[in-house]
Design a protein around this motif. Structure first.
Motif, mmCIF file in Angstrom:
data_model
loop_
_atom_site.group_PDB
_atom_site.id
_atom_site.type_symbol
_atom_site.label_atom_id
_atom_site.label_comp_id
_atom_site.label_asym_id
_atom_site.label_seq_id
_atom_site.Cartn_x
_atom_site.Cartn_y
_atom_site.Cartn_z
ATOM 1 N N LEU A 1 -8.865 2.514 -1.366
ATOM 2 C CA LEU A 1 -8.068 1.463 -0.751
ATOM 3 C C LEU A 1 -8.952 0.304 -0.295
ATOM 4 O O LEU A 1 -8.664 -0.862 -0.576
ATOM 5 C CB LEU A 1 -7.263 2.025 0.424
ATOM 6 N N ILE B 1 0.848 -1.191 0.000
ATOM 7 C CA ILE B 1 0.000 0.000 0.000
ATOM 8 C C ILE B 1 0.884 1.241 0.000
ATOM 9 O O ILE B 1 1.734 1.405 0.866
ATOM 10 C CB ILE B 1 -0.946 -0.010 1.216
ATOM 11 N N ALA C 1 -2.264 1.350 -5.063
ATOM 12 C CA ALA C 1 -2.089 2.795 -5.194
ATOM 13 C C ALA C 1 -2.974 3.249 -6.342
ATOM 14 O O ALA C 1 -3.822 2.476 -6.810
ATOM 15 C CB ALA C 1 -0.617 3.114 -5.468
ATOM 16 N N ILE D 1 -3.416 7.187 -2.295
ATOM 17 C CA ILE D 1 -4.657 6.445 -2.503
ATOM 18 C C ILE D 1 -5.612 6.793 -1.364
ATOM 19 O O ILE D 1 -5.264 6.712 -0.180
ATOM 20 C CB ILE D 1 -4.427 4.920 -2.627
ATOM 21 N N TYR D 2 -6.800 7.219 -1.752
ATOM 22 C CA TYR D 2 -7.834 7.609 -0.802
ATOM 23 C C TYR D 2 -8.404 6.363 -0.133
ATOM 24 O O TYR D 2 -8.547 5.309 -0.754
ATOM 25 C CB TYR D 2 -8.916 8.392 -1.549
ATOM 26 N N ILE D 3 -8.765 6.474 1.125
ATOM 27 C CA ILE D 3 -9.190 5.330 1.932
ATOM 28 C C ILE D 3 -10.335 4.539 1.299
ATOM 29 O O ILE D 3 -10.340 3.311 1.348
ATOM 30 C CB ILE D 3 -9.546 5.772 3.388
ATOM 31 N N ALA E 1 -1.558 6.030 1.700
ATOM 32 C CA ALA E 1 -2.989 6.060 1.996
ATOM 33 C C ALA E 1 -3.325 7.283 2.839
ATOM 34 O O ALA E 1 -2.530 7.712 3.673
ATOM 35 C CB ALA E 1 -3.405 4.788 2.730
ATOM 36 N N TYR E 2 -4.515 7.828 2.592
ATOM 37 C CA TYR E 2 -4.982 8.983 3.366
ATOM 38 C C TYR E 2 -6.506 8.953 3.389
ATOM 39 O O TYR E 2 -7.144 8.297 2.569
ATOM 40 C CB TYR E 2 -4.491 10.298 2.747
#
Length: 186
Positions: free
Chosen positions: A94, A50, A115, A89-91, A53-54
């Motif tokens: 993800l 991963i 990603a 990559i947005y939660i 991530a955010y």
């Protein structure tokens, strides 16, 4: 983190691994253990690589740090030059990627990049975040590199896409949602 400073971009799963941080070394060790247990004992495993991530609920890393710094000053200082890149990559993307992998993977010990396949300069994303968060903030990059941080990251997500993944959220959409979440916890 298992790749370290890559030899080429975008980084595919066949890229050599050269971790440059304790986290990266331990992540690689866990991948190797899962691979060995898969091959020797038939244990169904899959390792996810991963990238950045955010999103809502994450109270650490770049955007959380920026948020905390906005509470103290209008002048924000960050490591690096601002030209370093990450593949964010947005939660919600993800979680969807993980669901797709759970549904479609053979779990044969492989590792998969997770990603969006887009390299974004830290300076650009920091400015976008601060514009969404409020006005009047200034960013100063200190020029020093944080030990253990690679300078450039961009994932090759061909394998992930072959499982059926396509990003649904742009970086701006994800950051906007994250900023709304931050405003809700204030």
């Amino acid at each position: 983190a298992v790749y370290g400073n890559p030899n080429y971009l975008p980084i595919d799963e066949k890229h050599t691994t050269h971790p440059i941080s304790p986290y990266g070394f331990h992540k690689l060790q866990s991948e190797q253990l899962l691979y060995e247990y898969s091959k020797f004992f038939g244990l169904k495993t899959l390792s996810l690589r991963i990238f950045s991530a955010y999103g809502e609920g994450l109270a650490k890393q770049l955007f959380w740090d920026l948020y905390k710094k906005t509470k103290k000053s209008k002048s924000i200082e960050l490591f690096g030059t601002g030209n370093e890149t990450r593949d964010f990559i947005y939660i919600k993307d993800l979680v969807r990627a993980i669901q797709i992998l759970i549904k479609n993977s053979d779990f044969n010990g492989e590792s998969v990049n997770v990603a969006n396949g887009i390299a974004v300069p830290i300076g650009e994303v920091a400015h976008t975040f601060l514009q969404l968060h409020g006005t009047g903030f200034n960013i100063k990059f200190l020029g020093n590199q944080k030990q253990g941080d690679p300078s450039q990251w961009q994932a090759d997500i061909t394998v992930l896409k072959n499982f059926g993944y396509e990003p649904e959220f742009t970086l701006e959409q994800g950051l906007s949602n994250y900023v709304q979440w931050l405003k809700g916890i204030e």
